[in-house]
Write an enzyme that holds these catalytic residues in place. Structure first.
Site, PDB file in Angstrom:
ATOM      1  N   ASP A 150      -6.822 -14.239  -2.707  1.00 43.83           N
ATOM      2  CA  ASP A 150      -7.302 -12.782  -3.021  1.00 43.83           C
ATOM      3  C   ASP A 150      -8.875 -12.959  -3.555  1.00 43.83           C
ATOM      4  OD1 ASP A 150      -4.595 -11.996  -2.784  1.00 43.83           O
ATOM      5  OD2 ASP A 150      -4.346 -12.400  -5.027  1.00 43.83           O
ATOM      6  N   ARG A 208      -1.947   8.147  16.449  1.00 46.07           N
ATOM      7  CA  ARG A 208      -1.318   8.125  15.163  1.00 46.07           C
ATOM      8  C   ARG A 208      -2.322   7.511  14.231  1.00 46.07           C
ATOM      9  NH1 ARG A 208       3.575   4.550  17.275  1.00 46.07           N
ATOM     10  NH2 ARG A 208       5.136   6.311  17.738  1.00 46.07           N
ATOM     11  N   GLU A 221      -2.429  -4.070  -1.667  1.00 38.87           N
ATOM     12  CA  GLU A 221      -1.475  -3.668  -2.202  1.00 38.87           C
ATOM     13  C   GLU A 221      -1.126  -3.093  -3.722  1.00 38.87           C
ATOM     14  OE1 GLU A 221       0.927  -7.533  -2.583  1.00 38.87           O
ATOM     15  OE2 GLU A 221      -0.734  -8.524  -3.488  1.00 38.87           O
ATOM     16  N   ARG A 274       2.009   5.480  10.679  1.00 43.18           N
ATOM     17  CA  ARG A 274       2.927   4.457  10.382  1.00 43.18           C
ATOM     18  C   ARG A 274       2.488   3.550   9.650  1.00 43.18           C
ATOM     19  NH1 ARG A 274       5.732   7.036  13.149  1.00 43.18           N
ATOM     20  NH2 ARG A 274       6.901   6.568  15.310  1.00 43.18           N
TER      21      ARG A 274
HETATM   22  O1  F6P Z   1      -2.191 -14.413  -5.689  1.00 43.88           O
HETATM   23  C1  F6P Z   1      -2.050 -14.308  -4.176  1.00 43.88           C
HETATM   24  C2  F6P Z   1      -1.048 -13.241  -3.712  1.00 43.88           C
HETATM   25  O2  F6P Z   1      -1.378 -13.456  -2.361  1.00 43.88           O
HETATM   26  C3  F6P Z   1      -1.278 -11.752  -4.277  1.00 43.88           C
HETATM   27  O3  F6P Z   1      -2.265 -11.123  -3.422  1.00 43.88           O
HETATM   28  C4  F6P Z   1       0.299 -11.424  -4.073  1.00 43.88           C
HETATM   29  O4  F6P Z   1       0.492 -10.209  -4.845  1.00 43.88           O
HETATM   30  C5  F6P Z   1       1.025 -12.498  -4.293  1.00 43.88           C
HETATM   31  O5  F6P Z   1       0.133 -13.567  -3.920  1.00 43.88           O
HETATM   32  C6  F6P Z   1       2.443 -12.499  -3.780  1.00 43.88           C
HETATM   33  O6  F6P Z   1       2.907 -13.823  -3.910  1.00 43.88           O
HETATM   34  P1  F6P Z   1       4.665 -14.156  -4.067  1.00 43.88           P
HETATM   35  O7  F6P Z   1       5.444 -12.982  -3.228  1.00 43.88           O
HETATM   36  O8  F6P Z   1       4.546 -15.475  -3.241  1.00 43.88           O
HETATM   37  O9  F6P Z   1       4.780 -14.369  -5.372  1.00 43.88           O
END
Ligand code: F6P
Length: 341
Positions: free
Chosen positions: A127, A162, A222, A266
């Site tokens: 990250d 799309r 996310e 999508r």
């Molecule tokens: O901290 C790194 C990271 O890749 C985040 O961006 C993500 O939300 C998380 O890990 C997901 O990690 P896991 O599903 O392995 O707990």
């Protein structure tokens, strides 16, 4: 010296390169004995470790994941272990510990250090959100994976006329979204640092189609979310470790875009593919340098610090300063990206 190394938290390309570097530098240059604790803090707390010699790390430079295993830290278990840990390590003849991990791991490292455990941390996260280092290894690999996926999705989006919405990792910060989106010429980049407005996104995409363009590529981190009250949006729930599990921003956005502007959309969630596989050359070099400097710090008695990249130099920063805040994407970086969307 007898040095223990461990990897904790989400894995990251380059972890094995750090382990290899610690073993090489420790064994060859200092005559150290290196042991690896298994499965993160759990291995250290329970005393589960294995010796690591040169043969054990052969071929590790290019290998993703971690040969030591990793785990999300169980905060209660870590806290409960803190008071006894320094004595336990003495009993096992371990002189220092090098934990490699992200924010949670480095916070735990600080707690152990304050309770007398000789610790030198090494930061990692795809990250790239650890404030006291310019870059963390793993980030370059993750951006490369995401950018390659975006390039591929561009051609199929164009064929089918799309909108493709690609969700990349980034819980609290949008570094991967920003860099992969800029590298691939995305038409909108949505980051946790700046809540979006659905109407603005629709307008931007509609305007693009009105100009005769036949597809659009949207990158969403996310952890991105709309401004409050803007649209119905599920941000997900917390998992057993108290971490946010997102409900899929890309899917929600695709549905909403189709409903509002009537263009087929999508959603693609890249997920853990961004964390797997071979690290880039950049990440291998950074990871190797961090490993080397961590061993040097141990021999210099610079406990309670972690390695950090500042410019092109590796320095040491106190763990107490390392994890006080996250490195978020600043407004000027968002501005630069917007200029080319
Ligand atoms: O901290 C790194 C990271 O890749 C985040 O961006 C993500 O939300 C998380 O890990 C997901 O990690 P896991 O599903 O392995 O707990």
């Amino acid at each position: 010296m007898r040095i223990g190394v461990l990897t904790s938290g989400g894995d990251c390309p380059g972890l094995n390169a750090v382990i290899r570097s610690v073993v090489h530098h420790g064994v060859v240059d200092h005559g150290d004995e290196i042991v690896g604790f298994l499965d993160g803090w759990k291995g250290m707390i329970d005393g589960v470790y294995r010796p690591l010699g040169l043969d054990d790390v052969s071929g590790l430079l290019t290998r993703g994941g971690t040969i030591l295993g990793s785990a999300r830290e169980e905060r209660d278990k870590v806290r409960a272990a803190v008071p006894e840990m320094a004595q336990k390590l003495l009993d096992w003849g371990i002189d220092a510990v090098i934990p490699i991990g992200g924010e949670g791991t480095l916070t735990a490292a600080r707690m152990f250090h304050e309770a007398g455990v000789p610790v030198v941390g090494v930061p990692k996260t795809i990250d790239n959100d650890i404030a006291s280092t310019d870059v963390t290894f793993g980030f370059d690999t993750a951006v490369g994976v995401a950018a390659e996926a975006l390039d591929r999705l561009t051609t199929t989006a164009e064929s089918h006329q799309r909108i493709v919405i690609v969700e990349v990792m980034g819980r609290h910060t949008g570094w991967i979204a920003l860099h992969s989106g800029m590298a691939s010429g995305a038409h909108a980049i949505l980051l946790p640092e700046r809540p979006f407005r659905m109407a603005e996104l629709c307008e931007r995409i509609q305007a693009r189609f009105d100009r005769g363009k036949k597809f659009a590529l949207v990158v969403v981190a996310e952890g991105a979310a709309p401004v409050e009250g803007d649209m119905t949006f599920d941000t997900g729930a917390t998992d057993i470790y108290g971490h946010q599990r997102f409900a899929g921003a890309a899917r929600q956005l695709a549905g909403e875009l189709e409903r509002r502007i009537g263009i087929e959309a999508r959603a693609v969630i890249l997920g853990h593919v961004q964390r797997g596989g071979v690290p880039t050359a950049y990440d291998r070099v950074l990871a190797t340098r961090f490993g080397w400097h961590a061993v040097e710090a141990v021999h210099a008695g610079r406990f309670g610090h972690m390695t950090a990249l500042r410019g092109t130099d590796i320095t040491l920063v106190p763990l107490a300063e390392a994890v006080t805040e996250l490195k978020t994407v600043p407004a000027n970086r968002i501005g630069e990206a917007e200029a080319v969307l």
